[in-house]
Enzyme design. Structure first.
Site, PDB file in Angstrom:
ATOM      1  N   HIS A  17       5.706  -3.865  10.337  1.00  0.00           N
ATOM      2  CA  HIS A  17       4.737  -2.931   9.750  1.00  0.00           C
ATOM      3  C   HIS A  17       3.312  -3.151  10.212  1.00  0.00           C
ATOM      4  O   HIS A  17       2.400  -2.491   9.703  1.00  0.00           O
ATOM      5  CB  HIS A  17       4.750  -3.026   8.228  1.00  0.00           C
ATOM      6  CG  HIS A  17       5.950  -2.398   7.603  1.00  0.00           C
ATOM      7  ND1 HIS A  17       6.003  -1.077   7.241  1.00  0.00           N
ATOM      8  CD2 HIS A  17       7.158  -2.914   7.283  1.00  0.00           C
ATOM      9  CE1 HIS A  17       7.182  -0.809   6.716  1.00  0.00           C
ATOM     10  NE2 HIS A  17       7.909  -1.903   6.736  1.00  0.00           N
TER      11      HIS A  17
ATOM     12  N   LYS B 213      -7.653   2.913   1.116  1.00  0.00           N
ATOM     13  CA  LYS B 213      -6.679   2.035   1.787  1.00  0.00           C
ATOM     14  C   LYS B 213      -7.139   0.598   1.598  1.00  0.00           C
ATOM     15  O   LYS B 213      -8.272   0.368   1.176  1.00  0.00           O
ATOM     16  CB  LYS B 213      -6.562   2.371   3.271  1.00  0.00           C
ATOM     17  CG  LYS B 213      -7.901   2.611   3.982  1.00  0.00           C
ATOM     18  CD  LYS B 213      -7.720   3.133   5.383  1.00  0.00           C
ATOM     19  CE  LYS B 213      -7.411   4.593   5.472  1.00  0.00           C
ATOM     20  NZ  LYS B 213      -6.057   4.873   5.906  1.00  0.00           N
ATOM     21  N   ARG B 214      -6.305  -0.366   1.974  1.00  0.00           N
ATOM     22  CA  ARG B 214      -6.732  -1.763   1.900  1.00  0.00           C
ATOM     23  C   ARG B 214      -8.042  -1.947   2.651  1.00  0.00           C
ATOM     24  O   ARG B 214      -8.295  -1.253   3.632  1.00  0.00           O
ATOM     25  CB  ARG B 214      -5.689  -2.672   2.574  1.00  0.00           C
ATOM     26  CG  ARG B 214      -4.405  -2.846   1.832  1.00  0.00           C
ATOM     27  CD  ARG B 214      -3.461  -3.796   2.564  1.00  0.00           C
ATOM     28  NE  ARG B 214      -2.934  -3.227   3.782  1.00  0.00           N
ATOM     29  CZ  ARG B 214      -2.868  -3.862   4.957  1.00  0.00           C
ATOM     30  NH1 ARG B 214      -3.314  -5.101   5.089  1.00  0.00           N
ATOM     31  NH2 ARG B 214      -2.356  -3.285   6.015  1.00  0.00           N
TER      32      ARG B 214
ATOM     33  N   LYS C  82      -9.515  -1.218   9.773  1.00  0.00           N
ATOM     34  CA  LYS C  82      -9.473   0.132   9.184  1.00  0.00           C
ATOM     35  C   LYS C  82     -10.857   0.777   9.204  1.00  0.00           C
ATOM     36  O   LYS C  82     -11.003   1.971   8.985  1.00  0.00           O
ATOM     37  CB  LYS C  82      -8.915   0.068   7.761  1.00  0.00           C
ATOM     38  CG  LYS C  82      -7.434  -0.343   7.728  1.00  0.00           C
ATOM     39  CD  LYS C  82      -6.898  -0.394   6.318  1.00  0.00           C
ATOM     40  CE  LYS C  82      -5.490  -0.956   6.226  1.00  0.00           C
ATOM     41  NZ  LYS C  82      -4.427   0.037   6.434  1.00  0.00           N
TER      42      LYS C  82
ATOM     43  N   THR D  12      -0.061   5.955   5.661  1.00  0.00           N
ATOM     44  CA  THR D  12       0.676   6.944   4.862  1.00  0.00           C
ATOM     45  C   THR D  12      -0.300   7.744   3.995  1.00  0.00           C
ATOM     46  O   THR D  12       0.025   8.851   3.589  1.00  0.00           O
ATOM     47  CB  THR D  12       1.744   6.284   3.966  1.00  0.00           C
ATOM     48  OG1 THR D  12       1.169   5.122   3.361  1.00  0.00           O
ATOM     49  CG2 THR D  12       2.966   5.885   4.753  1.00  0.00           C
TER      50      THR D  12
ATOM     51  N   LYS E 138      -0.285  11.780   2.819  1.00  0.00           N
ATOM     52  CA  LYS E 138      -0.458  12.275   1.444  1.00  0.00           C
ATOM     53  C   LYS E 138      -1.664  13.198   1.363  1.00  0.00           C
ATOM     54  O   LYS E 138      -1.637  14.231   0.685  1.00  0.00           O
ATOM     55  CB  LYS E 138      -0.660  11.093   0.487  1.00  0.00           C
ATOM     56  CG  LYS E 138       0.554  10.217   0.336  1.00  0.00           C
ATOM     57  CD  LYS E 138       0.218   8.850  -0.243  1.00  0.00           C
ATOM     58  CE  LYS E 138       1.326   7.863   0.075  1.00  0.00           C
ATOM     59  NZ  LYS E 138       0.898   6.459  -0.028  1.00  0.00           N
TER      60      LYS E 138
HETATM   61  C1  NBG Z   1       1.155  -1.361   6.517  1.00  0.00           C
HETATM   62  C2  NBG Z   1       0.410  -0.763   7.707  1.00  0.00           C
HETATM   63  C3  NBG Z   1       0.327   0.743   7.568  1.00  0.00           C
HETATM   64  C4  NBG Z   1       1.709   1.313   7.321  1.00  0.00           C
HETATM   65  C5  NBG Z   1       2.373   0.607   6.154  1.00  0.00           C
HETATM   66  C6  NBG Z   1       3.767   1.086   5.911  1.00  0.00           C
HETATM   67  C7  NBG Z   1       1.183  -3.674   5.784  1.00  0.00           C
HETATM   68  C8  NBG Z   1       1.454  -5.078   6.150  1.00  0.00           C
HETATM   69  N1  NBG Z   1       1.357  -2.779   6.741  1.00  0.00           N
HETATM   70  O1  NBG Z   1      -0.213   1.301   8.728  1.00  0.00           O
HETATM   71  O2  NBG Z   1      -0.885  -1.303   7.761  1.00  0.00           O
HETATM   72  O3  NBG Z   1       1.621   2.681   7.040  1.00  0.00           O
HETATM   73  O4  NBG Z   1       2.435  -0.777   6.399  1.00  0.00           O
HETATM   74  O5  NBG Z   1       4.518   1.037   7.074  1.00  0.00           O
HETATM   75  O6  NBG Z   1       0.833  -3.374   4.647  1.00  0.00           O
END
Ligand code: NBG
Length: 811
Positions: free
Chosen positions: A350, A536-537, A542, A644, A648
């Site tokens: 991921h 997002k995180r 990012k 994601t 959304k």
């Molecule tokens: C995250 C990625 C995203 C991705 C999501 C789901 C983690 C470790 N990874 O880009 O940063 O959409 O996973 O696949 O949270």
């Protein structure tokens, strides 16, 4: 809801309220009303839950188990009501009783089991897998405090324990199943003795932990199918209680499932993380094998009935634990055990960020589980031997599992499974060409792409009822079953009355969010401004910082020329930073101080406002996303695996400002170049810089007066109270050469944002673009994504079809 009427529901509800709490509607509070409704819902689906489980067993159908360190289910009440076909009836029944379903649903705490996209994806998948009728169950950890609850104090992020289990709502959905507990062995020493035909491990001084499962039903959409999310909690086994006389001693055990991602900046935190990972892997695998054997199927053919998915690198020990049981407890030969293991396991990567490709020091793994280390060493040894003389020695060194004193967990996952997938086309290509290229040369057939998807039910039907209604009126309601129907909206792009309705729905959602913002922050924002969203995180790649620099630029321009004509904008952020991620926390502080400065400066006449909402999570996302006009997807090209929130937000009609990264590339392909705002370096250009070593951020700072002025604002007192944080960021952008190309992309980002402004002035055009985005979001339905996993990777069959309207959830 079968044939039940509203009146029958009301009678039943009142009866249950009385049985459960000895109360009437007039004296019950929201949490009692919530508890009553959950109890009705749960008792209604439990017969079907049991039936689903029995059906799996009866047919000897292959089942898949999804192992994930994170889940983010959000609140389940509305989603369960929707999936059971009860939603509309309950809503009107409640109205008739003078109750508001929204208020009652708000009592439920978000389950604190995840952090970001990884966890939400796992939960969207759980919803889609049940809704598509696949026999796939989740396996995870029941964290008592989850990640953390974020507060801002003087602009700083402060982390508080998230006591979600101790709230009024508690976790109404879980069922503790003590009878299904298993024992997990941690620590101690091990040696092998020769028994008849196999090597028997003898353990000394190991600690036994009781893993107790809590099951949560995952209810499918209108299909009589309920899967299980099994969450493990660590307890002291009754037989061992005397070994833990003090509270401190007991806490050592309970701590295993206390928090998500214990701080890994120190040794004890790392040990805890590793223990946690082994704990839920071992508990899950033991229970799967126990269940499999109960029905008499031969253990050496387990891969015909069991698939196990390693969701990101954290559960990679599944490979070794599965081997351990097949060898030590089932006494299979190494080669039979290994063949079965590789057939059973599959792995998703991921992220390409190195921090997530976990490695553990050999002595540490030895301390937590010496037998697992032995098995991994043997896998490594056999891997090396099998390749020796056949491929270049350097390749073997780079791909082996144990090297440089470390165990490389992603290597274990890839070598020990039959499938490795990325989560967007660009990401999978990068895995093949770069990050995992060596493995790709060894196992080209194992690599495949599965672009992420989202649960359209939650993110549109539940989160945005106004938009859902407009869609129903335009194309009928088949899309509620089958998201691909949303594409029909593209036939209506010239329907002006539809475009007006879209914009009215958006405005109403923006009013709701403005109200919420006022209530949470005291700040008034105009619903007529552009709502520009980055949720997002918080991570340097990012590039929330790029967004911040643009805000500072706008602020400086407005200070210089208060009459500047811009469309008012509200910048909305939601993000948590990992507790030990200093730089990310500095960015939060700088955004908050900039917000404070701008929001209270009357000379800029509210042309811009900056809102950073605390404690970003699923429920907050459900409020923000329907109200967004602009979606910021501005990561450095190549760094975001997929994203994601981009999906959304487009589904809810926001237009995307994006780099060509992750799934943005596919979004652009679907909506077309004219319906997305693309800017910045692409992946090839980023890699060219890496190759040529010729990016010099200082040049951009020194030669571009706009950049110079904006970056200086971080350190020259323009933004107050950020002397340390401002300098830290300033240095990262200049002397430390700006790892994520923020300055390189800033000018182009400013250009594209001007284009956003210009486009927004033409509301017809904007709404048409928005409609095209909603329609094309259908390509990202998780219902389709999970089908690809089920068919291509796990080889599991659909047991029931979605859309069986004869579902009967009895009262
Ligand atoms: C995250 C990625 C995203 C991705 C999501 C789901 C983690 C470790 N990874 O880009 O940063 O959409 O996973 O696949 O949270």
């Amino acid at each position: 809801m079968g044939s039940i009427t509203k009146e029958e529901f009301i009678t039943m509800f009142k009866k249950r309220l009385n049985q459960k709490y000895a109360m009437d509607i007039s004296d019950a509070c929201n949490s009692e009303l919530y508890g009553t409704l959950c109890s009705l819902v749960k008792s209604s689906y439990s017969a079907i839950w049991r039936q689903t489980w029995k059906d799996f067993v009866k047919e000897h159908d292959k089942q898949s188990y999804y192992f994930s360190i994170e889940y983010l289910p959000g609140k389940l009440l509305k989603s369960n009501l929707l999936n059971m076909g009860w939603y509309d009836l309950v809503k009107t029944a409640f109205q008739e009783m003078g109750l508001d379903l929204n208020e009652i649903a708000a009592v439920e705490p978000d389950m604190a089991l995840g952090n970001g996209g990884l966890g939400r994806l796992a939960s969207d998948f759980m919803d889609s897998l049940a809704s598509e009728g696949y026999p796939v169950n989740g396996n995870g950890i029941r964290y008592h405090y989850g990640l953390f609850k974020q507060k801002f104090v003087n602009g700083y992020q402060v982390e508080l324990p998230d006591e979600w289990l101790n709230t009024d709502g508690g976790n109404a959905w879980e069922i503790r199943r003590a009878s299904k507990s298993v024992l997990v062995r941690i620590g101690g020493h091990v040696h092998l003795v020769q028994e008849k035909g196999y090597l028997k491990p003898v353990y000394e001084a190991a600690t036994l932990i009781q893993a107790v499962p809590y099951d949560v039903g995952m209810v499918g959409y209108h299909n009589n199918h309920v899967n299980t999310l099994r969450l493990w909690s660590a307890e002291i086994p009754e037989s061992e209680e005397s070994k833990y006389p003090t509270i401190e001693d007991r806490r050592q055990v309970e701590d295993i499932t206390a928090v998500l991602y214990p701080d890994d900046s120190n040794e004890s935190g790392r040990l805890l993380r590793l223990k946690q990972e082994y704990f839920f892997v071992s508990a899950g695998i033991q229970s799967i094998i126990r269940h499999y054997k109960k029905y008499g199927s031969p253990i050496d053919q387990i891969s015909q009935e069991v698939a196990i998915h390693i969701n990101d690198t954290h559960p990679a020990m599944c490979v070794a634990e599965f081997m351990r049981i097949l060898l030590d407890e089932e006494h299979l030969s190494w080669s039979t055990a290994w063949t079965q293991t590789v057939k059973v396991m599959s792995y998703t990567n991921h992220t390409i960020m190195s921090e997530a490709l976990e490695t553990w020091a050999v002595p540490m793994l030895n301390e937590i589980q010496p037998r697992i280390l032995q098995i991994i060493a043997e896998i490594d040894h056999r891997f090396v031997t099998s390749l020796a003389g056949k491929v270049d020695g350097g390749l073997i060194e780079r791909t082996r599992i144990i090297s440089g004193g470390k165990v490389h967990m992603a290597h274990l996952a890839i070598i020990g499974s039959h499938s490795t997938n990325g989560v967007a086309k660009l990401h999978t290509d990068l895995l093949k060409s770069d990050v995992l290229h060596d493995f790709y040369t060894l196992y080209p057939d194992r690599f495949n792409n599965k672009t992420n998807g989202i649960a359209v039910r939650r993110w549109l039907q539940i989160a945005n009822p106004r938009l859902a209604k407009v869609i129903d009126q335009t194309i009928g309601n088949d899309w509620r079953q089958d998201a691909s129907q949303l594409l029909k909206l593209t036939d209506h792009t010239t329907d002006n009355s539809l475009l007006d309705q879209l914009s009215e729905a958006k405005l109403a959602n923006k009013r709701d969010l403005a109200q919420f913002i006022k209530q949470k922050t005291g700040i008034i924002v105009s619903p007529n401004a552009i709502f520009d969203v980055q949720i997002k995180r918080l991570h340097a790649y990012k590039r929330q910082l790029l967004n911040l620099l643009r805000i500072i630029k706008l602020y400086l321009d407005l200070k210089q020329n208060p009459d500047l004509e811009i469309i008012p904008r509200v910048f909305i952020f939601g993000a948590k930073a990992a507790p030990s991620y200093h730089y990310a926390k500095s960015i939060i502080k700088c955004i908050n101080e900039t917000a404070n400065l701008i929001n209270h400066d009357s000379t800029i006449q509210a042309k811009i406002k900056v809102i950073f909402l605390e404690n970003y999570g699923v429920s907050l996302a459900e409020k923000i996303i329907p109200a967004a006009d602009v979606s910021e997807q501005i990561s450095t090209a190549s760094k975001e695996a997929s994203g994601t929130s981009n999906m959304k937000l487009m589904l809810n009609g926001a237009l995307t400002v994006a780099t060509l990264d992750g799934a943005n590339v596919e979004i652009k392909q679907y909506v077309g170049d004219d319906n997305i705002f693309i800017f910045g370096l692409n992946k090839q250009e980023v890699y060219q810089y890496y190759h040529d070593h010729n990016y010099h951020s200082l040049d951009y700072y020194q030669n571009n007066p706009i950049i110079h002025r904006v970056v200086d604002a971080l350190v020259d007192g323009t933004i107050p109270n950020v002397s340390a944080e401002g300098h830290e960021i300033y240095d990262s952008l200049t002397y430390l050469n700006d790892e994520f190309f923020v300055l390189r992309d800033l000018e182009d980002y400013l250009r594209i944002q001007d284009k956003v402004d210009e486009t927004y002035r033409d509301q017809r055009k904007w709404n048409k673009m928005s409609l095209i985005n909603i329609a094309n979001a259908s390509y990202f339905s998780a219902d389709e994504t999970v089908k690809r996993y089920a068919e291509d990777i796990w080889h599991v069959k659909q047991l029931s079809e979605k859309g069986d309207m004869n579902v009967k959830y009895p009262l």
